[in-house]
Design a protein around this motif. Structure first.
Motif, PDB file in Angstrom:
ATOM      1  N   GLY A 128      -1.387   2.865  -5.976  1.00 11.09           N
ATOM      2  CA  GLY A 128      -1.605   2.804  -4.708  1.00 11.09           C
ATOM      3  C   GLY A 128      -1.977   1.465  -3.917  1.00 11.09           C
ATOM      4  O   GLY A 128      -1.714   1.390  -2.622  1.00 11.09           O
ATOM      5  N   LYS A 182       0.762  -1.130   0.031  1.00 11.36           N
ATOM      6  CA  LYS A 182      -0.035   0.027   0.081  1.00 11.36           C
ATOM      7  C   LYS A 182       0.778   1.298  -0.032  1.00 11.36           C
ATOM      8  O   LYS A 182       1.861   1.128   0.723  1.00 11.36           O
ATOM      9  CB  LYS A 182      -0.814   0.115   1.260  1.00 11.36           C
ATOM     10  N   GLY A 202       1.131   5.247   0.779  1.00  8.52           N
ATOM     11  CA  GLY A 202       0.528   6.258   1.684  1.00  8.52           C
ATOM     12  C   GLY A 202       1.209   6.761   2.720  1.00  8.52           C
ATOM     13  O   GLY A 202       2.646   6.636   2.680  1.00  8.52           O
ATOM     14  N   GLU A 229      -4.845   5.546   3.738  1.00  8.00           N
ATOM     15  CA  GLU A 229      -4.354   4.574   2.909  1.00  8.00           C
ATOM     16  C   GLU A 229      -3.726   3.509   3.676  1.00  8.00           C
ATOM     17  O   GLU A 229      -4.047   2.219   3.238  1.00  8.00           O
ATOM     18  CB  GLU A 229      -3.601   5.286   1.906  1.00  8.00           C
ATOM     19  N   HIS A 255      -6.214  -3.380   2.928  1.00  2.00           N
ATOM     20  CA  HIS A 255      -6.608  -2.373   1.819  1.00  2.00           C
ATOM     21  C   HIS A 255      -8.146  -2.593   1.709  1.00  2.00           C
ATOM     22  O   HIS A 255      -8.996  -3.315   1.680  1.00  2.00           O
ATOM     23  CB  HIS A 255      -5.989  -2.859   0.566  1.00  2.00           C
TER      24      HIS A 255
END
Length: 350
Positions: free
Chosen positions: A280, A80, A82, A100, A260
């Motif tokens: 992302g 991920k 973020g 995120e 996620h």
């Protein structure tokens, strides 16, 4: 328990130099050492031993801006992009609850950690890597081109341990616990399962009855669980992508669970791997390592929580997927229909 041998750091470094494109875990396995020992051999030559506890690491990671968080199990990698924000410390469990990056961390397994820097074609590749007592990776934080690289040196200096040896002694690796059932308690299991009001109560119920997750699934029966065909894991991902719904994808090891929340937009199957390649979010799943898949329903105060859960041949959990139940973004009805349409193990065998 799996023993690791001690290999001289210079021999480890030579192996790294001779195999620059080999994945760290694969190279460590080929050398008979843990991944943490592979990294430790580079201390003073691109690696620095740092504090491993989330209370130290998470605030430091927040200084690096947008990064990539990676958590994996042998059959699946969850990535991920973020920022590390909104950290909540806890004695037994800690959390990052950013928009995120969504993590559940268990600090007792955050034992060894290193800041690692290697040369790349487009500049240095930098990461913070955490390992458990056996030297297996728990969580990794990879800097990206847009990360705050100017903060890197200060972060490493602030986290550096006084002991900077290129040797590391690890404990024997704890094997995966296979399915553990108590068939004589199945009536109690079913009765208490029907009374659940939160999904987090389930593992406490299993522990009380001397079972584990997969062992309970194997004996619970309808309406609580339905065993699916192994291929249902891939079918589920493809159907979620085709219908454009949002789901929650959990991948976790003993030390960290990474989540996620969102759609699955781009799937790319390559050899045994099914890959989610979204901006992302990336997921890399070894389809050939999926041995059991279960559709699971647990009652909660907000309605039934329905999941699809995959396990490997040793009984280790690979992933869990749930429908998103947030107000205004409720994918649960569509998710329930997808799960209901997945082929059972019996149907696939027939």
């Amino acid at each position: 328990m799996t023993e690791t041998i001690e290999l001289a750091p210079d021999r480890v470094r030579a192996a790294i130099a001779e195999n620059p494109t080999t994945r760290a875990r694969d190279l460590a396995d080929s050398l008979g050492i843990s991944e943490a020992q592979l990294v430790a051999a580079r201390v003073g030559q691109g690696a620095t031993r740092i504090a491993a506890h989330p209370d130290r690491l998470m605030p430091a990671a927040g200084q690096l801006g947008e990064v990539m968080a990676l958590t994996r199990v042998p059959a699946c990698v969850h990535e991920k992009v973020g920022r590390y924000e909104n950290y909540h410390s806890g004695q037994h469990a800690s959390m990052v609850l950013a928009e995120e990056i969504d993590l559940r961390m268990f600090p007792s397994h955050w034992v060894h950690a290193y800041a690692v820097e290697t040369d790349g074609e487009q500049g240095p590749r930098r990461s913070l890597q955490v390992f458990d007592a056996g030297g297996d990776a728990v969580h990794k934080i990879h800097l990206r081109p847009g990360s705050d690289h100017a903060a890197w040196a200060g972060v490493v200096e602030g986290l550096a341990e006084s002991e900077q040896s290129d040797r590391l002694v690890v404990e024997p690796r704890v094997p995966t616990e296979g399915p553990k059932s108590a068939p004589d308690k199945v009536d109690v299991l079913r009765k208490e399962w029907a009374r659940l009001t939160d999904t987090h109560q389930f593992l406490r119920l299993c522990s009380k009855l001397k079972m584990n997750r997969l062992g309970a699934y194997r004996i619970a029966g309808a309406p609580f669980v339905r065993r699916l065909a192994p291929g249902a894991a891939n079918t589920m991902l493809q159907t979620v992508q085709a219908e454009g719904i949002e789901v929650m994808v959990f991948v976790g090891n003993r030390g960290c669970i990474q989540i996620h929340t969102g759609p699955l937009q781009r799937l790319r199957e390559v050899g045994p791997w099914q890959n989610v390649m979204d901006p992302g979010f990336n997921l890399h799943l070894r389809l050939d390592k999926v041995a059991e898949v279960w559709a699971v329903e647990k009652p909660t105060q907000r309605g039934p929580a329905i999941s699809v859960e995959a396990f490997d041949a040793e009984g280790g959990i690979i992933f869990q997927v749930f429908g998103v139940g947030k107000e205004g973004r409720d994918s649960r009805p569509a998710w329930g229909r997808i799960v209901e349409g997945l082929a059972s193990a019996e149907e696939a065998a027939a």
